[in-house]
Design a protein around this motif. Structure first.
Motif, short mmCIF file in Angstrom:
data_model
loop_
_atom_site.label_atom_id
_atom_site.label_comp_id
_atom_site.label_asym_id
_atom_site.label_seq_id
_atom_site.Cartn_x
_atom_site.Cartn_y
_atom_site.Cartn_z
N SER A 133 10.45 41.94 4.08
CA SER A 133 11.02 40.59 4.12
C SER A 133 12.08 40.36 3.05
O SER A 133 13.11 39.73 3.32
CB SER A 133 9.92 39.54 4.02
N THR A 134 11.85 40.86 1.85
CA THR A 134 12.84 40.66 0.78
C THR A 134 14.11 41.42 1.08
O THR A 134 15.23 40.92 0.88
CB THR A 134 12.26 41.09 -0.59
N TYR A 135 13.96 42.65 1.59
CA TYR A 135 15.15 43.43 1.92
C TYR A 135 15.90 42.83 3.09
O TYR A 135 17.13 42.87 3.14
CB TYR A 135 14.78 44.89 2.21
N PHE A 136 15.17 42.23 4.04
CA PHE A 136 15.84 41.56 5.15
C PHE A 136 16.66 40.38 4.64
O PHE A 136 17.79 40.16 5.09
CB PHE A 136 14.83 41.11 6.20
N GLU A 137 16.10 39.63 3.70
CA GLU A 137 16.88 38.54 3.08
C GLU A 137 18.14 39.10 2.43
O GLU A 137 19.22 38.50 2.52
CB GLU A 137 16.04 37.82 2.02
N TYR A 138 18.01 40.26 1.82
CA TYR A 138 19.16 40.91 1.18
C TYR A 138 20.24 41.24 2.20
O TYR A 138 21.43 41.01 1.98
CB TYR A 138 18.66 42.17 0.48
N ILE A 139 19.82 41.76 3.37
CA ILE A 139 20.77 42.07 4.43
C ILE A 139 21.51 40.81 4.88
O ILE A 139 22.75 40.80 5.01
CB ILE A 139 20.04 42.71 5.63
N ILE A 140 20.78 39.73 5.12
CA ILE A 140 21.38 38.49 5.60
C ILE A 140 22.37 37.92 4.58
O ILE A 140 23.48 37.48 4.93
CB ILE A 140 20.29 37.45 5.94
N LEU A 141 22.00 37.95 3.30
CA LEU A 141 22.90 37.41 2.28
C LEU A 141 24.13 38.28 2.08
O LEU A 141 25.22 37.76 1.82
CB LEU A 141 22.14 37.23 0.96
#
Length: 399
Positions: A133-141
């Protein structure tokens, strides 16, 4: 004032499913990039044989890390692609950012260099796993603020922190994209396959685009209604009562549940498309035929957890497999419990590739390419909705 056809560049093109869908929706491909030689062989075979959609595409057999996108700056309507999914796949090793196959940083770079009107990236459901989940947030940002790139020697967590600070401050004036994502089931859009994938879509902030994911057009309830309330499914496909599936509950109970939910009116969506509907007009692969990629493969076996796709439902998700093809998802199960492998043509039909599109390679390699592909129909549905809001902006002297 003349209209320019919206143009696109696609990364990680694979066998071409997403690219075909984009072309069907109206986008003109300026370039396709693919590194895997077998997938490139498929693209080039169709290109060289003059397949109607692909014959004019510029296909680059290259590592995307070696491609510059600067020349497209300000001239692209769309950047698209399916970054290699093994780092996030439920069937893979789940390494994510520790996996050198993670190509999301290259997708971000393509957006940063070309500054397209929009982008669309597709990936596996595993991308939404809690431990990613944290890495997915990183992708989106990163996709939201592509110019805020990672510094030399900076780890991804520190880069994420800078992106979060920019996002929460809310006064950034540089290149920015408004990004949304959704988990879509291909069966809900007319694909004869229960295939859940994450779609990430972004529009450049200065375009002030209003957009949402297309509404589902098909449903399981509508299929069950067609089968067990009206019976139209069996009549339409000429399926005898003796050839219908054995159910865990009576057809009367299914019909009662549906009628209680919908009353006298059937669901507004169309029925899910089944394996039978997808392949009904194909001849037996055991006989000589004129369809490309339609040869019988022997050796299918059934055992617990490896049972195949029931013929009167959408297929299970066709998969590439980390260590070969997982046969359970690549078999048909008939209602007498007999099984056989899908032919390559049948699997291509389930991924909604056109019949004149040839998948190159031996059976296992063809099935790997098909398992990695985006269903053409699903790609077209999503891309067409993007095209409809982007095309009006593509005027000479415009954006």
């Amino acid at each position: 004032m003349s209209i320019n056809q919206p143009s696109s560049v696609e990364l990680f093109s694979g066998a071409g499913g997403l690219a075909l869908g984009l072309a069907n929706s109206g986008f003109k491909h300026e370039m396709l990039v693919e590194f895997n030689k077998d997938a490139v062989n498929t693209l080039l075979k169709n290109h060289d044989e003059g397949q109607s959609q692909i014959k004019n595409w510029d296909i680059q057999h290259e590592d995307v890390r070696n491609i510059s996108f600067q020349k497209y700056k300000g001239n692209l309507s769309l950047v698209a692609g399916g970054p290699p999914c093994q780092p996030f796949s439920l069937g893979g090793k789940h390494k994510a950012f520790n996996d050198n196959r993670d190509m999301f940083p290259q997708a971000v770079r393509a957006v940063r260099e070309s500054k397209p009107d929009s982008f669309i990236f597709e990936n596996v459901k595993g991308l939404l796993r809690k431990n990613f989940s944290t890495y997915f947030e990183y992708i989106i940002l990163q996709l939201s603020y592509p110019n805020i790139s990672k510094k030399d020697g900076e780890d991804w967590e520190s880069h994420l922190a800078r992106l979060e600070e920019t996002h929460t401050k809310g006064n950034y004036r540089g290149l920015k994209y408004n990004v949304v994502f959704r988990l879509l089931n291909a069966a809900d859009y007319g694909v004869p396959q229960k295939r859940e994938r994450v779609f990430i879509v972004g529009f450049r902030n200065d375009l002030n685009v209003e957009w949402s994911f297309p509404k589902a057009t098909h449903s399981q309830d509508a299929l069950l209604w067609d089968q067990w309330v009206t019976g139209d499914y069996w009549k339409r496909l000429k399926v005898a009562k003796s050839d219908r599936p054995k159910l865990n509950q009576s057809p009367e109970k299914i019909a009662s549940r549906l009628q209680k939910k919908y009353g006298l009116f059937q669901p507004e969506e169309k029925p899910w498309v089944t394996v039978r509907e997808a392949i009904q007009d194909l001849p037996s692969p055991k006989r000589k035929n004129d369809f490309n990629n339609h040869e019988f493969k022997d050796g299918a076996k059934s055992y617990p957890g490896h049972t195949g796709s029931p013929i009167d439902e959408p297929s299970k998700t066709l998969k590439a497999g980390d260590h070969g093809v997982p046969g359970g998802e690549n078999m048909i199960r008939y209602n007498d419990d007999s099984i056989r492998y899908f032919t390559v043509r049948e699997a291509a039909r389930i991924q909604t590739f056109p019949d004149d599109y040839h998948i190159a390679g031996v059976w296992s390699e063809c099935m790997r390419q098909i398992g990695n592909a985006v269903p053409v129909t699903l790609a077209e549905v999503v891309a067409k909705s993007i095209y409809q809001v982007i095309a009006p902006n593509r005027v000479t002297g415009g954006i």
